[in-house]
Design an enzyme around this catalytic site. Structure first.
Site, PDB file in Angstrom:
ATOM      1  N   HIS A 135       5.239  13.862   0.558  1.00 36.15           N
ATOM      2  CA  HIS A 135       6.314  12.866   0.523  1.00 36.15           C
ATOM      3  C   HIS A 135       6.534  12.333  -0.896  1.00 36.15           C
ATOM      4  O   HIS A 135       5.702  12.503  -1.784  1.00 36.15           O
ATOM      5  CB  HIS A 135       5.986  11.693   1.447  1.00 36.15           C
ATOM      6  CG  HIS A 135       6.260  11.964   2.891  1.00 36.15           C
ATOM      7  ND1 HIS A 135       5.404  12.670   3.690  1.00 36.15           N
ATOM      8  CD2 HIS A 135       7.323  11.632   3.688  1.00 36.15           C
ATOM      9  CE1 HIS A 135       5.903  12.757   4.926  1.00 36.15           C
ATOM     10  NE2 HIS A 135       7.076  12.146   4.943  1.00 36.15           N
ATOM     11  N   LYS A 139       6.418   6.135  -0.776  1.00 38.18           N
ATOM     12  CA  LYS A 139       5.999   5.951   0.620  1.00 38.18           C
ATOM     13  C   LYS A 139       4.725   5.104   0.669  1.00 38.18           C
ATOM     14  O   LYS A 139       3.765   5.391  -0.045  1.00 38.18           O
ATOM     15  CB  LYS A 139       5.754   7.314   1.279  1.00 38.18           C
ATOM     16  CG  LYS A 139       5.399   7.225   2.751  1.00 38.18           C
ATOM     17  CD  LYS A 139       5.514   8.576   3.434  1.00 38.18           C
ATOM     18  CE  LYS A 139       5.127   8.503   4.912  1.00 38.18           C
ATOM     19  NZ  LYS A 139       5.910   7.525   5.688  1.00 38.18           N
TER      20      LYS A 139
END
Ligand SMILES: NC(=O)C1=CN([C@@H]2O[C@H](COP(=O)(O)OP(=O)(O)OC[C@H]3O[C@@H](n4cnc5c(N)ncnc54)[C@H](O)[C@@H]3O)[C@@H](O)[C@H]2O)C=CC1
Ligand SMILES: O=C(O)C1=N[C@H](C(=O)O)C[C@H](O)C1
Length: 250
Positions: A135, A139
């Site tokens: 990701h 995040k």
């Protein structure tokens, strides 16, 4: 036909801002509120919201859903951080609000939902299975909600099939080198500038491997799932966990 009255919580966030645009562009939906951190939830009842799209943070989602359920507002939830304890609390509050529906979707993209399904089907046929989720570096949680859910589905499928524990001779080394253990499935989290949301499920058997990979390249990948959730949750009382239930995959 009257339009469904929809509000977005987390409207200034990465996915929330995309959801605002998607709701505005949908002919059968009307965006009646777009709230950020610090905004009063009373704006939801003032605006007559019928469905809330909840895309905030794990520390905010329970209070937001508590308000929605108390006021009979349906919710479509993408926010992560779901534990058995939180799900039980939400289920209890929904019992006191018959007719109100909440969809929690670990991932709204069709490719990710299919990845989870394919991994669940494949898992009992291989000795080894590990997950790598990758990701963007902003995040806040790890492992991702998608990876946790994928691991849970894999573990349940293997248990049902009577699969043996995974082979792994690791006896020494650095803490964390084998990833996080989610129900016996190792999950490795990568946070890398340039990425958005990606997952690989690696399966290994005698003399062969199978890799199931999904890439979300833009937040637009989540929008059809969110809109489907909004349209279906109003007719689906109680708690639904996973978009697959609205795709007739289960
Ligand atoms: N299920 C899915 O398909 C997807 C889920 N997500 C999840 O959605 C959540 C949000 O992700 P991002 O947009 O990347 O994060 P973000 O940090 O860009 O956005 C979150 C927004 O929520 C706001 N917020 C926090 N508390 C709030 C409250 N009480 N009321 C209203 N707004 C509040 C924050 O100020 C921020 O603007 C994360 O948990 C992420 O993992 C993200 C993408 C897809
Ligand atoms: O934070 C994100 O970006 C995402 N969060 C969800 C998750 O934790 O699984 C869904 C998707 O991976 C994007």
């Amino acid at each position: 036909m009257s339009k469904l009255r929809v509000a977005v919580l987390g409207a200034k966030g990465r996915i929330g801002s995309e959801a605002v645009r998607a709701v505005e562009a949908a002919e059968d939906l009307e965006l009646v509120a777009a709230l950020g951190r610090g905004d009063s939830l009373e704006a939801l009842t003032d605006a007559g919201a019928q469905v809330v799209v909840e895309l905030t943070t794990p520390d905010s989602v329970m209070d937001n859903l508590g308000f929605c359920v108390r006021h009979g507002i349906h919710a479509v939830v993408g926010t992560t951080g779901w534990t058995d304890e939180r799900l039980a609390q939400l289920t209890t509050s929904l019992e006191a609000a018959p007719g109100t529906g909440v969809l929690i979707a670990p991932n709204f993209s069709i490719g990710a939902v299919l990845t989870m399904k394919f991994a669940e089907v494949a898992a009992p046929y291989f000795e080894s299975v590990e997950i790598i989720e990758l990701h963007h570096p902003k995040k806040v949680d790890a492992p991702s909600g998608t990876a946790s859910r994928t691991a849970q589905l894999i573990a349940a499928a293997r248990q049902k099939a009577g699969s043996a524990p995974q082979p792994d001779a690791t006896a020494t080394g650095l803490d964390g080198a084998r990833g996080a253990d989610v129900d016996g499935v190792p999950v490795h989290s990568v946070r890398l500038r340039g990425l958005l949301a990606h997952q690989e499920v690696l399966l290994g058997g005698e003399g062969e491997t199978l890799t199931i990979r999904h890439d979300s390249l833009h937040h637009s990948s989540f929008m059809p799932g969110i809109l489907l959730g909004v349209r279906r949750v109003v007719d689906t009382p109680g708690l639904t966990f996973g978009l697959e239930h609205f795709l007739d995959l289960k």
